[in-house]
Motif scaffolding. Structure first.
Motif, PDB file in Angstrom:
ATOM      1  N   ARG A  95       0.838  -1.205   0.000  1.00  0.00           N
ATOM      2  CA  ARG A  95       0.000   0.000   0.000  1.00  0.00           C
ATOM      3  C   ARG A  95       0.877   1.262   0.000  1.00  0.00           C
ATOM      4  O   ARG A  95       0.652   2.200  -0.751  1.00  0.00           O
ATOM      5  N   TYR A  99       1.171   3.460  -3.623  1.00  0.00           N
ATOM      6  CA  TYR A  99       0.370   4.695  -3.624  1.00  0.00           C
ATOM      7  C   TYR A  99       1.090   5.901  -4.243  1.00  0.00           C
ATOM      8  O   TYR A  99       0.517   6.579  -5.124  1.00  0.00           O
ATOM      9  N   HIS A 123       0.770   7.911   1.097  1.00  0.00           N
ATOM     10  CA  HIS A 123      -0.417   7.169   1.532  1.00  0.00           C
ATOM     11  C   HIS A 123      -0.834   7.537   2.953  1.00  0.00           C
ATOM     12  O   HIS A 123      -2.035   7.639   3.239  1.00  0.00           O
ATOM     13  N   PHE A 163      -9.824   6.527  -3.588  1.00  0.00           N
ATOM     14  CA  PHE A 163      -8.669   6.670  -4.465  1.00  0.00           C
ATOM     15  C   PHE A 163      -9.022   5.947  -5.753  1.00  0.00           C
ATOM     16  O   PHE A 163      -9.523   4.822  -5.704  1.00  0.00           O
ATOM     17  N   PHE A 246      -6.795   1.547  -1.615  1.00  0.00           N
ATOM     18  CA  PHE A 246      -6.028   2.567  -0.914  1.00  0.00           C
ATOM     19  C   PHE A 246      -6.872   3.412   0.036  1.00  0.00           C
ATOM     20  O   PHE A 246      -6.356   3.981   0.987  1.00  0.00           O
TER      21      PHE A 246
END
Ligand code: AKG
Ligand code: FE2
Length: 250
Positions: A95, A99, A123, A163, A246
């Motif tokens: 993640r 991102y 993120h 997102f 996300f």
């Protein structure tokens, strides 16, 4: 004592090493595919051992906040579980590393769709926005399908804040572990018929795709298309996927 001392360094490596692998992807090519098709594939990014580890987590209930039996909700057939916080290091690592690569694309798309384009660069900052908007529940998930199972076309939206790109990693080996069970995307274009895209994946490979809408440049400027994703019916075997979303959920 001894076992935690042993586990800690390897956990740390899992996170930092995945950042390096993500950094080495061909991002200009991925971006070009995302612009052209609304999806892009990473090639094998997770090792077979990582795939097995993640797939093995499915049975460990304390790692998850909820289990969804898809048939009960009309979502298809099969089941999935949303991870609880704290996420496993590899999931957080993915993640966190993916991102910032996707945020500039998300912002460019957002502006092309007539919106603000203000997704933060990191993120952690985006999660702060989600949490401030009362979207606090983690969304990364493991999906688990057996023969005859499928995932209806859908969009993973869990609140006002989202997102616009997400990633799914295939943890099982096609042809060896399962047959059928293709990852499918559809694109609904204004005043036109829908288009389908089947995305072949190898074990450990990720597909990056648009969550709900993306801009397409036509002869008369940009227009928006609506995307949905799903999985076709498994013919045989067993298929597990890691979903990296996300935004957090309300
Ligand atoms: O199992 C799949 O490939 C689909 C996964 C999915 O729907 C998701 O990650 O949001
Ligand atoms: Fe999904």
């Amino acid at each position: 004592m001894q076992s935690s001392a042993k586990i800690a360094p390897s956990r740390h490596q899992a996170g930092s090493d995945i950042a390096e692998r993500v950094a080495h992807l061909d991002w200009p090519a991925l971006e070009a595919d995302l612009d052209a098709f609304g999806c892009a594939t990473t090639g094998p990014l997770l090792t077979t051992a990582e795939c097995a580890d993640l797939a093995g987590q499915y049975k460990t209930d304390r790692l998850f906040r909820s289990r969804i039996v898809m048939a009960r909700h009309g979502f298809g057939r099969g089941e999935y579980k949303y991870y609880a916080y704290p996420l496993p290091d590899l999931v957080t690592g993915l993640r966190t590393a993916l991102y910032p690569r996707l945020a500039p694309i998300a912002n460019r798309w957002d502006v092309a769709l007539g919106r603000g384009g203000d997704y933060p660069a990191e993120h952690r900052r985006f999660l702060d926005c989600c949490h401030a908007a009362a979207q606090t529940r983690p969304t990364p998930l493991l999906l688990n399908y057996g023969a005859g199972d499928y995932n209806c076309l859908h969009q993973d939206l869990y609140g006002d804040l989202f997102f616009p790109l997400q990633v799914a990693f295939l943890l099982s080996a096609p042809d060896e572990d399962f047959t059928g069970g293709a990852f499918v995307l559809t694109e609904q274009r204004p005043r036109m018929q829908s288009r389908a895209e089947v995305v072949p994946l190898v074990q450990g490979e990720g597909v990056i795709f648009a969550v709900n809408q993306r801009p397409v440049t036509g002869t008369k400027g940009a227009y928006r298309v609506t995307m949905r994703h799903g999985v076709s019916r498994l013919r045989t075997g067993h298929r597990l996927t890691l979903g990296i979303i996300f935004h957090d959920a309300a």
